[in-house]
Motif scaffolding. Structure first.
Motif, PDB file in Angstrom:
ATOM      1  N   SER A   1       8.518  -0.698  -0.615  1.00  0.00           N
ATOM      2  CA  SER A   1       7.252  -1.032  -1.276  1.00  0.00           C
ATOM      3  C   SER A   1       6.091  -0.186  -0.767  1.00  0.00           C
ATOM      4  O   SER A   1       4.989  -0.283  -1.294  1.00  0.00           O
ATOM      5  N   LYS A   2       6.346   0.656   0.256  1.00  0.00           N
ATOM      6  CA  LYS A   2       5.239   1.398   0.868  1.00  0.00           C
ATOM      7  C   LYS A   2       5.429   2.907   0.904  1.00  0.00           C
ATOM      8  O   LYS A   2       4.452   3.652   0.977  1.00  0.00           O
ATOM      9  N   VAL A   3       6.675   3.357   0.905  1.00  0.00           N
ATOM     10  CA  VAL A   3       6.947   4.803   0.956  1.00  0.00           C
ATOM     11  C   VAL A   3       7.838   5.146  -0.246  1.00  0.00           C
ATOM     12  O   VAL A   3       8.817   4.433  -0.499  1.00  0.00           O
ATOM     13  N   PRO A   4       7.491   6.204  -0.993  1.00  0.00           N
ATOM     14  CA  PRO A   4       8.315   6.551  -2.158  1.00  0.00           C
ATOM     15  C   PRO A   4       9.791   6.628  -1.788  1.00  0.00           C
ATOM     16  O   PRO A   4      10.167   7.346  -0.860  1.00  0.00           O
ATOM     17  N   TYR A   5      10.603   5.851  -2.509  1.00  0.00           N
ATOM     18  CA  TYR A   5      12.026   5.716  -2.213  1.00  0.00           C
ATOM     19  C   TYR A   5      12.796   6.454  -3.292  1.00  0.00           C
ATOM     20  O   TYR A   5      12.928   5.986  -4.418  1.00  0.00           O
TER      21      TYR A   5
ATOM     22  N   LYS B   1       5.269   7.292  10.011  1.00  0.00           N
ATOM     23  CA  LYS B   1       5.571   8.733  10.132  1.00  0.00           C
ATOM     24  C   LYS B   1       6.084   9.312   8.822  1.00  0.00           C
ATOM     25  O   LYS B   1       6.044  10.516   8.606  1.00  0.00           O
ATOM     26  N   TYR B   2       6.656   8.465   7.967  1.00  0.00           N
ATOM     27  CA  TYR B   2       7.388   8.970   6.806  1.00  0.00           C
ATOM     28  C   TYR B   2       6.542   8.959   5.532  1.00  0.00           C
ATOM     29  O   TYR B   2       5.929   7.956   5.186  1.00  0.00           O
ATOM     30  N   SER B   3       6.566  10.107   4.850  1.00  0.00           N
ATOM     31  CA  SER B   3       5.876  10.211   3.567  1.00  0.00           C
ATOM     32  C   SER B   3       6.827   9.976   2.416  1.00  0.00           C
ATOM     33  O   SER B   3       6.403   9.758   1.278  1.00  0.00           O
ATOM     34  N   LEU B   4       8.113  10.058   2.722  1.00  0.00           N
ATOM     35  CA  LEU B   4       9.128  10.078   1.672  1.00  0.00           C
ATOM     36  C   LEU B   4      10.425   9.563   2.284  1.00  0.00           C
ATOM     37  O   LEU B   4      10.696   9.824   3.448  1.00  0.00           O
ATOM     38  N   ILE B   5      11.215   8.832   1.493  1.00  0.00           N
ATOM     39  CA  ILE B   5      12.541   8.438   1.960  1.00  0.00           C
ATOM     40  C   ILE B   5      13.561   8.851   0.908  1.00  0.00           C
ATOM     41  O   ILE B   5      13.370   8.601  -0.283  1.00  0.00           O
ATOM     42  N   LEU B   6      14.623   9.513   1.351  1.00  0.00           N
ATOM     43  CA  LEU B   6      15.692   9.929   0.451  1.00  0.00           C
ATOM     44  C   LEU B   6      16.935   9.102   0.774  1.00  0.00           C
ATOM     45  O   LEU B   6      17.457   9.189   1.893  1.00  0.00           O
ATOM     46  N   HIS B   7      17.381   8.292  -0.169  1.00  0.00           N
ATOM     47  CA  HIS B   7      18.629   7.542  -0.017  1.00  0.00           C
ATOM     48  C   HIS B   7      19.616   8.155  -1.008  1.00  0.00           C
ATOM     49  O   HIS B   7      19.548   7.911  -2.212  1.00  0.00           O
TER      50      HIS B   7
ATOM     51  N   TYR C   1       0.840  -1.195   0.000  1.00  0.00           N
ATOM     52  CA  TYR C   1       0.000   0.000   0.000  1.00  0.00           C
ATOM     53  C   TYR C   1       0.875   1.245   0.000  1.00  0.00           C
ATOM     54  O   TYR C   1       2.071   1.188   0.325  1.00  0.00           O
ATOM     55  N   PHE C   2       0.297   2.359  -0.392  1.00  0.00           N
ATOM     56  CA  PHE C   2       0.987   3.654  -0.305  1.00  0.00           C
ATOM     57  C   PHE C   2      -0.070   4.734  -0.174  1.00  0.00           C
ATOM     58  O   PHE C   2      -1.256   4.509  -0.460  1.00  0.00           O
ATOM     59  N   THR C   3       0.366   5.914   0.261  1.00  0.00           N
ATOM     60  CA  THR C   3      -0.543   7.053   0.386  1.00  0.00           C
ATOM     61  C   THR C   3      -0.013   8.201  -0.460  1.00  0.00           C
ATOM     62  O   THR C   3       1.182   8.511  -0.425  1.00  0.00           O
TER      63      THR C   3
ATOM     64  N   PHE D   1       4.773  17.207   6.331  1.00  0.00           N
ATOM     65  CA  PHE D   1       5.191  15.814   6.123  1.00  0.00           C
ATOM     66  C   PHE D   1       6.591  15.619   6.679  1.00  0.00           C
ATOM     67  O   PHE D   1       7.317  16.586   6.954  1.00  0.00           O
ATOM     68  N   THR D   2       6.961  14.368   6.856  1.00  0.00           N
ATOM     69  CA  THR D   2       8.302  14.030   7.338  1.00  0.00           C
ATOM     70  C   THR D   2       8.971  13.074   6.357  1.00  0.00           C
ATOM     71  O   THR D   2       8.346  12.111   5.899  1.00  0.00           O
ATOM     72  N   ALA D   3      10.222  13.370   6.035  1.00  0.00           N
ATOM     73  CA  ALA D   3      11.023  12.483   5.182  1.00  0.00           C
ATOM     74  C   ALA D   3      12.161  11.895   6.013  1.00  0.00           C
ATOM     75  O   ALA D   3      12.753  12.591   6.847  1.00  0.00           O
TER      76      ALA D   3
END
Ligand SMILES: [Fe+2]
Length: 492
Positions: free
Chosen positions: A273-277, A235-241, A176-178, A208-210
């Motif tokens: 698979s759940k938060v935009p990476y 808590k996370y809407s976004l992840i930056l790697h 799932y994702f939002t 939002f929190t990344a």
């Protein structure tokens, strides 16, 4: 035969009938998922990249809604390393995954209702949408890179999805994702039907929190960090790697190890698979001329280059590649300049956050920070653009330590966190890779260095509103080790 025997025989007969009915039903339930004959690859090809809401071309990918369903199927078609990422359109979501074997067209089924999705069958048109995408191979790597873009999504909405293939009877588990918040307008099309469209210009911040980090890699001390991210995932809407993804190059710049790459992505799958990476390439990702990196991480934009930008919840993000040419007048430099200029004309007062693998303000003893001429070039060229176009925050890694600067330009503090006159820099090369942490610092600390340490953990970028951001460093023991409010600044 006595009456009692007759009754017993009748009961036995009824019992045997019931058993055989049960067995037949059970066999049907456990029957391998089937592919509807109408879903031929040739038909599916006509629908590449577009939502198919009428189910005429529906694939009967019966799902158990749990783990990947492979019963009766080819295990080489099992979806692996599923990731989601943003595109340039907030009403879209990119879904990407690998398979060892051929699956025909990549397919994603999705719905706002989890039960509708897992109970879906070709006979029940219950709002589940099927989208076709691409399945491709590329040199140097085994298997297939699959991707599907979901379009026409609504803002602030949770969707459930599963992925598979047009010639595969295996579906992924339900993920799932939002979506983010973005303005939409509804207009009537030529047929009089209301059609929702998206305005990509969105200057109102939705909080939002990344989660932010670079230099993670497979096989180092990253386990706790991954666990903490997973525990905090809601808590996370976004992840930056930000580069140095899996350390799959064995320290040989030109060569990658697919097993390490895959192992890393599998370990991260509950997150990706759940938060935009969202990623940027690091020096450990450039092997095979970025081929593995770019066929794994489908980032926004159509340039097919490892740099891009996007707007998310009212913030403009720009990512560039420190592993590509970036001197003035190169393609990348011109793109960065043009992107910032275009955005600032539209929105002079919005947050702009940039990220790339290598920092240009860092103070460990690492050669890159101490004496590298390329670092100085980035500082004098990209740094100048960032100052001219008011880039508020720059996020990077490469050196395996944490560092926060005050607002800085040309090696001098400029303004304060309350009234920034220059970019605030963060280095977050700390999630725990096999090379360990950097603890050796240039002494004394430069005047622009506000906080620096070698601890395992990652950053939390809390965008609160149009004027305030709260930055935090969270250790892998869930301790906030550093925290700083930053007010939106206007550089002269
Ligand atoms: Fe690096």
């Amino acid at each position: 035969m006595s009456m009692m025997n007759k009754i017993n025989c009748t009961l036995l007969f009824v019992f045997l009938v019931l058993i055989s009915v049960c067995l037949a039903e059970n066999k049907q339930q456990n029957h391998s998922p089937k592919i509807n004959s109408s879903a031929s690859p040739s038909k599916a090809n006509k629908n590449n990249g577009s939502n198919n809401n009428n189910n005429n071309n529906k694939i009967d990918l019966t799902s158990n809604g749990g783990g990947s369903s492979s019963e009766g199927g080819d295990i080489n078609q099992i979806p692996q390393t599923i990731k989601i990422s943003l595109t340039n359109d907030p009403s879209e979501m990119m879904i990407s995954w690998f398979t060892n074997g051929k699956i025909g067209d990549a397919i994603v089924q999705f719905s706002e209702s989890k039960s509708d999705l897992i109970n879906y069958s070709a006979n029940t048109n219950n709002g589940v949408i099927t989208v076709n995408g691409k399945s491709t191979t590329f040199s140097n790597w085994k298997g297939y890179s699959n991707s599907v873009v979901l379009t026409g999504l609504s803002p602030k909405t949770t969707y459930y999805y599963q992925c598979g293939g047009s010639s595969s009877n295996i579906l992924s588990q339900t993920n799932y994702f939002t979506t983010s918040n973005f303005p939409t307008t509804t207009t009537a099309n030529t047929s009089g039907k209301n059609v929702k469209s998206t305005t990509t210009d969105n200057f109102q911040v939705t909080p939002f929190t990344a989660a932010v980090y670079a230099d993670m890699g497979y096989g180092g001390g990253y386990n706790n960090t991954v666990k903490v991210i997973e525990e905090n995932l809601s808590k996370y809407s976004l992840i930056l790697h930000i580069g140095d993804i899996a350390y799959a190059d064995y320290n040989k710049v030109e060569q990658g190890n697919q097993t390490i790459w895959t192992n890393f992505l599998q370990a991260l799958e509950p997150i990706t698979s759940k938060v935009p990476y969202m990623t940027a390439p690091g020096n450990h990702d450039v092997f095979y001329s970025f081929n593995s990196y770019q066929n794994t991480f489908n980032m926004p934009g159509s340039s097919n280059q490892p740099w891009y930008s996007y707007d998310y919840n009212g913030v403009h993000f720009l990512s560039y590649s420190t592993e590509s040419d970036l001197a003035p007048f190169t393609q990348q430099y011109q793109w960065i300049k043009n992107d910032l200029e275009t955005y600032r004309k539209k929105n002079p007062s919005g947050w702009v956050i940039a990220y790339a693998h290598r920092p240009y303000y860092c103070s460990t003893q690492m050669d890159w920070c101490r004496k590298q001429t390329l670092r100085a070039l980035i500082e004098s060229t990209i740094g100048e653009l960032f100052q001219n176009y008011n880039v508020d925050i720059y996020l990077a890694g490469h050196t395996h330590a944490y560092e926060r600067t005050v607002p800085v330009y040309q090696q001098s503090p400029i303004g304060t966190y309350e009234y920034p006159g220059g970019t605030v820099h963060f280095t977050i090369g700390t999630p725990g890779n096999q090379e360990g942490l950097d603890h050796n610092w240039i002494l004394p600390a430069p005047s622009w260095s506000a906080s620096r340490f070698g601890e395992l953990g990652y950053g939390q970028l809390n965008v609160v509103n149009n004027t305030h951001i709260l930055w935090q460093f969270l250790t892998d023991q869930q301790v906030i080790f550093d925290e700083q409010w930053i007010v939106k600044g206007y550089f002269d």
